[in-house]
Design a protein around this motif. Structure first.
Motif, PDB file in Angstrom:
ATOM      1  N   SER A 173       0.950  -1.265  -0.160  1.00 45.19           N
ATOM      2  CA  SER A 173       0.194  -0.008   0.044  1.00 45.19           C
ATOM      3  C   SER A 173       0.839   1.352  -0.078  1.00 45.19           C
ATOM      4  O   SER A 173       0.339   2.233  -0.246  1.00 45.19           O
ATOM      5  N   GLY A 200       1.804   2.581   2.540  1.00 39.36           N
ATOM      6  CA  GLY A 200       1.534   2.927   4.040  1.00 39.36           C
ATOM      7  C   GLY A 200       2.570   2.458   4.962  1.00 39.36           C
ATOM      8  O   GLY A 200       3.191   1.527   4.744  1.00 39.36           O
ATOM      9  N   ALA A 201       2.257   2.967   6.098  1.00 43.50           N
ATOM     10  CA  ALA A 201       3.182   2.603   7.329  1.00 43.50           C
ATOM     11  C   ALA A 201       2.622   2.648   8.688  1.00 43.50           C
ATOM     12  O   ALA A 201       1.788   3.820   8.792  1.00 43.50           O
ATOM     13  N   PRO A 213       3.522  10.739   1.321  1.00 47.43           N
ATOM     14  CA  PRO A 213       2.504   9.923   1.600  1.00 47.43           C
ATOM     15  C   PRO A 213       1.841  10.903   2.889  1.00 47.43           C
ATOM     16  O   PRO A 213       2.635  11.499   3.410  1.00 47.43           O
ATOM     17  N   ARG A 230       0.818  11.832   6.115  1.00 52.86           N
ATOM     18  CA  ARG A 230       1.036  11.632   7.428  1.00 52.86           C
ATOM     19  C   ARG A 230      -0.300  11.805   8.704  1.00 52.86           C
ATOM     20  O   ARG A 230      -0.505  13.158   8.900  1.00 52.86           O
ATOM     21  N   ALA A 244      -5.888   2.819  12.476  1.00 55.10           N
ATOM     22  CA  ALA A 244      -4.513   2.937  12.100  1.00 55.10           C
ATOM     23  C   ALA A 244      -4.167   1.977  11.106  1.00 55.10           C
ATOM     24  O   ALA A 244      -3.649   2.235  10.042  1.00 55.10           O
ATOM     25  N   ARG A 245      -4.582   0.949  11.236  1.00 56.27           N
ATOM     26  CA  ARG A 245      -4.171  -0.388  10.191  1.00 56.27           C
ATOM     27  C   ARG A 245      -4.794   0.069   9.037  1.00 56.27           C
ATOM     28  O   ARG A 245      -4.354  -0.069   7.753  1.00 56.27           O
ATOM     29  N   ARG A 288      -3.075   2.778   7.011  1.00 57.55           N
ATOM     30  CA  ARG A 288      -1.739   2.084   6.466  1.00 57.55           C
ATOM     31  C   ARG A 288      -1.999   1.476   5.326  1.00 57.55           C
ATOM     32  O   ARG A 288      -1.469   1.661   4.320  1.00 57.55           O
ATOM     33  N   ASP A 289      -3.284   0.729   5.233  1.00 58.87           N
ATOM     34  CA  ASP A 289      -3.593   0.028   3.952  1.00 58.87           C
ATOM     35  C   ASP A 289      -3.824   1.037   2.962  1.00 58.87           C
ATOM     36  O   ASP A 289      -4.037   0.676   1.717  1.00 58.87           O
ATOM     37  N   ALA A 290      -4.461   2.223   3.264  1.00 59.35           N
ATOM     38  CA  ALA A 290      -4.797   3.200   2.299  1.00 59.35           C
ATOM     39  C   ALA A 290      -3.583   4.256   1.924  1.00 59.35           C
ATOM     40  O   ALA A 290      -3.731   4.953   1.360  1.00 59.35           O
ATOM     41  N   GLY A 291      -2.472   3.506   2.344  1.00 54.17           N
ATOM     42  CA  GLY A 291      -1.283   4.258   1.692  1.00 54.17           C
ATOM     43  C   GLY A 291      -0.854   5.248   2.668  1.00 54.17           C
ATOM     44  O   GLY A 291       0.241   6.070   2.177  1.00 54.17           O
ATOM     45  N   MET A 292      -1.190   5.509   3.696  1.00 52.32           N
ATOM     46  CA  MET A 292      -0.827   6.597   4.652  1.00 52.32           C
ATOM     47  C   MET A 292       0.307   6.085   5.803  1.00 52.32           C
ATOM     48  O   MET A 292       0.416   5.080   6.044  1.00 52.32           O
ATOM     49  N   GLU A 293       0.983   7.015   6.247  1.00 51.49           N
ATOM     50  CA  GLU A 293       1.883   6.779   7.285  1.00 51.49           C
ATOM     51  C   GLU A 293       1.308   7.134   8.700  1.00 51.49           C
ATOM     52  O   GLU A 293       1.057   8.638   8.777  1.00 51.49           O
ATOM     53  N   VAL A 294       1.053   6.294   9.224  1.00 54.07           N
ATOM     54  CA  VAL A 294       0.324   6.638  10.563  1.00 54.07           C
ATOM     55  C   VAL A 294       1.121   6.218  11.897  1.00 54.07           C
ATOM     56  O   VAL A 294       1.928   5.322  12.094  1.00 54.07           O
TER      57      VAL A 294
END
Lengths: 312, 139
Positions: A88, A90-91, B5, B7, B26-27, B30-36
């Protein structure tokens, strides 16, 4: 960033520091401008790397080491790296969770970074983020790598002192003699040392160190026991970090390591830049044609590379 | 300049210890491409604002189940204003009565997500809002 922002950064203003790290993370012209402006203010911090497998307690250890330096009045910067999802992009950056003791202390600055596709245990911009903290006057900068396996050894090029954190029960003594992460340790830490198998882990690491022929003036990494959750053993870790730093100074290794690091980074930047220019200079169709030829086994990859360099 | 990305800081202010919802969100982000950046439970308003500042986030998402939102959220907003974090998107979720929604929006929370909200909806909302903000800066 304008001159005012750079001045604020060098004075340690947290917003200016945060923005500058974002800029170097984004890369490009703005990142270069930030580095150009701060570079002569860098080179003062002691950079400590903390690496080890996931779950060994790196974040908790970093938290305790930071507290140790804070008690001595030194300002501490922390860069904590966690992996980016290859799917994705993401992190989840969760290292702050274990560093809550440091909240509310203006002498500490914590920044979480995602690897954004970079291998080797760090993000591409980690070195530049450390430079920002260095320029902002943080006397100690701690870098926490991603949970590292065996080959994530980039931290050794970025830190002056590298801590490798192990925990009991992760592997037998053959793991200890493999090449890779254990070789980069300046200080070995067996965390969670209140667990049963801690002595076996310490023994395996000691045995591995003893297998290496000892020379008179070489640094021998100490093997230390800690229980990061209670702070047990942290003073000894900090003491050894101090000894290692002094050792680097007295043996002229600080400069030697610095030069090796600069050379490696220079080569990396030149490589990256040359490749970018080369690809810009070549017709995109030409690259596609070469790719197709290699895929069809008409050309091998080296011959294709040769042709590409030739036309550029 | 390359787009970075999005944040997001996810934090749980107050004393309730139930962070399952915050972790699920949060998860999903993350799966949507964001830094959490996940900071966990029992965060004080000062801790949340400080983390948002140091991490230079685009979004702060607060999760609360205890009912103390009308007490805690204004203090978080005040702390963030004090640190000049006026351009950060504020969203919140958890157990929040309908009659409080208007007040929270007035306080500066662009998105208030109650139980049953799909995580995709939250991700979509954040992406649209940040897209708009970034577009406005670029223009």
């Amino acid at each position: 960033m304008n001159a005012e922002a750079i001045n604020a950064l060098c004075a340690g203003n947290p917003r200016a520091v945060a923005r500058a790290i974002s800029a170097v993370e984004r890369g490009g012209a703005e990142a270069r401008a930030v580095i150009a402006a701060i570079f002569r203010h860098t080179g003062r911090a002691h950079i400590i790397g903390v690496t080890g497998a996931p779950g060994t307690g790196k974040s908790t250890l970093v938290n305790e080491i930071a507290k140790y330096y804070r008690r001595r009045g030194q300002r501490v910067g922390i860069v904590a790296v966690d992996p980016t999802s290859p799917f994705s992009g993401g992190a989840i950056l969760g290292d702050r969770l274990r560093m809550q003791d440091l909240a509310g202390d203006s002498g500490v600055f914590i920044r979480s970074m995602a690897t954004r596709g970079s291998l080797g245990g760090l993000a591409a911009a980690t070195a530049d983020a450390v430079r920002v903290l260095d320029a902002a006057g943080f006397a100690v900068v701690l870098i926490e790598t991603v949970g590292a396996g065996q080959n994530e050894v980039d931290i050794a090029k970025n830190a002056q002192t590298t801590l490798v954190v192990e925990a009991p029960g992760l592997g037998d003594d053959i793991q200890a003699i493999k090449a890779g992460i254990l070789e980069i340790a300046d200080v070995l830490v067996v965390n969670k040392a209140d667990r049963d198998e801690a002595s076996a882990t310490v023994a395996a690491l000691e045995m591995n160190l003893n297998l290496k022929p000892q020379t008179e003036d070489a640094w021998r990494p100490p093997v230390l026991r800690t229980v990061a959750l209670t702070g047990q053993g942290i003073a000894e870790v900090a003491e050894e970090i101090g000894k290692h730093r002094a050792f680097l100074e007295t043996h002229g290794l600080r400069q030697a390591r610095e030069r090796a690091r600069i050379r490696a980074e220079l080569e990396r930047v030149v490589q990256h830049e040359l490749l970018a220019r080369l690809v810009r200079g070549v017709n995109g169709d030409k690259i596609e044609t070469l790719v197709a030829q290699v895929a069809a086994r008409e050309l091998d990859i080296y011959a294709a590379a040769e042709q590409l360099i030739h036309v550029a | 300049m390359a787009e970075r990305p999005i944040r997001v800081l996810i934090a749980k202010p107050g004393l309730d210890g139930h962070d399952r919802g915050a972790k699920v969100v949060a998860r999903a982000l993350r799966d949507a491409g964001m830094e959490v950046i996940y900071t966990g439970i029992r965060q004080t308003p000062e801790m949340i604002a400080e983390a948002a500042l140091q991490e230079d986030v685009d979004v702060v998402g607060l999760s609360i189940l205890s009912g103390a939102h009308l007490d805690l959220f204004p203090r978080i907003v005040a702390q963030m204003r004090q640190k000049q974090l006026d351009d950060v998107l504020l969203v919140c979720g958890g157990i929040i009565p309908d009659e409080d929604m208007a007040m929270l929006k007035q306080m500066g929370f662009s998105g208030v997500f109650g139980p049953g909200t799909s995580t995709q909806e939250i991700a979509k909302f954040i992406r649209a809002e940040i897209g708009q903000k970034r577009g406005a800066v670029a223009a």
